[in-house]
Design a protein around this motif. Structure first.
Motif, PDB file in Angstrom:
ATOM      1  N   GLN A   1       0.817  -1.201   0.000  1.00  0.00           N
ATOM      2  CA  GLN A   1       0.000   0.000   0.000  1.00  0.00           C
ATOM      3  C   GLN A   1       0.858   1.262   0.000  1.00  0.00           C
ATOM      4  O   GLN A   1       0.528   2.267  -0.645  1.00  0.00           O
TER       5      GLN A   1
ATOM      6  N   ARG B   1      -3.638  -0.798  -8.635  1.00  0.00           N
ATOM      7  CA  ARG B   1      -3.711  -1.954  -7.722  1.00  0.00           C
ATOM      8  C   ARG B   1      -4.768  -2.917  -8.269  1.00  0.00           C
ATOM      9  O   ARG B   1      -5.967  -2.763  -8.010  1.00  0.00           O
TER      10      ARG B   1
ATOM     11  N   HIS C   1      -5.110  -6.054  -7.607  1.00  0.00           N
ATOM     12  CA  HIS C   1      -5.444  -7.109  -6.642  1.00  0.00           C
ATOM     13  C   HIS C   1      -4.760  -6.725  -5.348  1.00  0.00           C
ATOM     14  O   HIS C   1      -3.789  -5.960  -5.352  1.00  0.00           O
ATOM     15  N   ARG C   2      -5.241  -7.228  -4.241  1.00  0.00           N
ATOM     16  CA  ARG C   2      -4.607  -6.859  -2.963  1.00  0.00           C
ATOM     17  C   ARG C   2      -3.132  -7.249  -2.919  1.00  0.00           C
ATOM     18  O   ARG C   2      -2.349  -6.683  -2.160  1.00  0.00           O
TER      19      ARG C   2
ATOM     20  N   ASN D   1     -12.196  -5.257  -9.368  1.00  0.00           N
ATOM     21  CA  ASN D   1     -11.302  -4.185  -9.802  1.00  0.00           C
ATOM     22  C   ASN D   1     -11.209  -4.044 -11.318  1.00  0.00           C
ATOM     23  O   ASN D   1     -10.665  -3.064 -11.827  1.00  0.00           O
TER      24      ASN D   1
END
Length: 300
Positions: A235, A247, A249-250, A280
């Motif tokens: 992050q 972003r 995907h996490r 997303n």
């Protein structure tokens, strides 16, 4: 009506000159008038001042052509402009020379390459060169106009059609050099991150990051030339990266610049694959289109 062309032709003939035309469908038509004219003292002074303005000694150029005479002539002209230059007579030798320089931590700023060469032609050579350096200036030199559109498939800066004058050659090279200088000025202000790994602190420019992922509590940054692992949070990198990154995907952050293709499940990057979370995907497509529009405006 064509009357203007007839009048122009008569005037040029009276001046013991010639007029030529070349036309490419979908691009336009270019008329060239070649006549002998005297040079005023003022123009001589201006010409000499222009010659002294060249200061490109920090640049390195490679000329690639199977015609040795063309190579030698181009290198002489480049040296007159203050540009360091060398030549090779085949695509394979060009790739080997570029790789050798790259292994030494150096690179060519500009490559002038003939389209038609025996063995590996100019397009094939350019595609292989682009794999390792997306920033170098490519200028195609050829007698065939019909390949002009293909040249832009590898991000060619210009397309010189033989025969061309020394003035035209210098004009194109000078524009290319100014383009390199603009890029260099921009790079001075580019963002970078400092990461600590294996006891060392490493500077990583955002422009070199292809994508990043998280694995076993480590952030793995995949650059154009290597992979770097460090303990941190994706992050934090995402917050700093800006609108050229997304972003998906996490566990993944991708750089739009290096996206080669994508679908609803994954993004194929220059040197790997990143997953896309279903939720997303619509926003990814939207932001990727905005990125391309933004970069397209910059090019124009």
């Amino acid at each position: 009506t064509g009357l203007g062309l007839a009048i122009s032709k008569n005037i040029v003939d009276m001046m013991d000159g010639k007029i030529t035309v070349r036309s490419i469908k979908g691009i336009g038509t270019e008329f060239t008038v070649d006549v002998k004219l005297g040079i005023t003292e003022e123009e001589k002074l201006r010409h000499n001042q222009k010659k002294q303005d060249y200061n490109f000694s920090h640049l390195k150029t490679l000329v690639v052509d199977d015609d040795v005479a063309v190579c030698e002539s181009a290198v002489v002209t480049l040296h007159e402009m203050g540009i360091k230059a060398e030549w090779v007579d085949s695509g394979r030798k060009a790739i080997d020379r570029v790789k050798k320089l790259w292994d030494e931590g150096r690179y060519f700023d500009m490559i002038l390459i003939d389209w038609k060469m025996p063995g590996m032609d100019g397009m094939e050579t350019a595609k292989m060169l682009r794999q390792d350096n997306e920033d170098m200036i490519l200028i195609f030199v050829t007698a065939a106009e019909e390949y002009v559109f293909q040249a832009f498939d590898v991000g060619a800066f210009h397309y010189l059609v033989k025969p061309f004058s020394e003035e035209k050659f210098k004009e194109v090279v000078t524009k290319a050099v100014h383009n390199i200088k603009r890029s260099s000025r921009l790079e001075k202000d580019e963002k970078y991150i400092m990461v600590q790994t294996a006891g060392s602190h490493i500077k990583i420019f955002l422009r070199d990051i292809v994508y990043a992922e998280v694995y076993n509590r480590k952030v793995i940054i995949h650059t154009r030339s290597t992979d770097i692992e460090y303990y941190g949070k994706l992050q934090e990198l995402s917050d700093m990266a800006g609108t050229d990154f997304f972003r998906t995907h996490r566990a993944y952050l991708v750089h739009f610049k290096y996206v080669e293709k994508y679908d609803a499940t994954c993004v194929t990057m220059k040197n790997g694959t990143a997953l896309i979370a279903k939720k997303n995907y619509p926003e990814f497509v939207k932001q990727y289109l905005k990125y391309n529009q933004r970069k397209g405006n910059e090019v124009r």
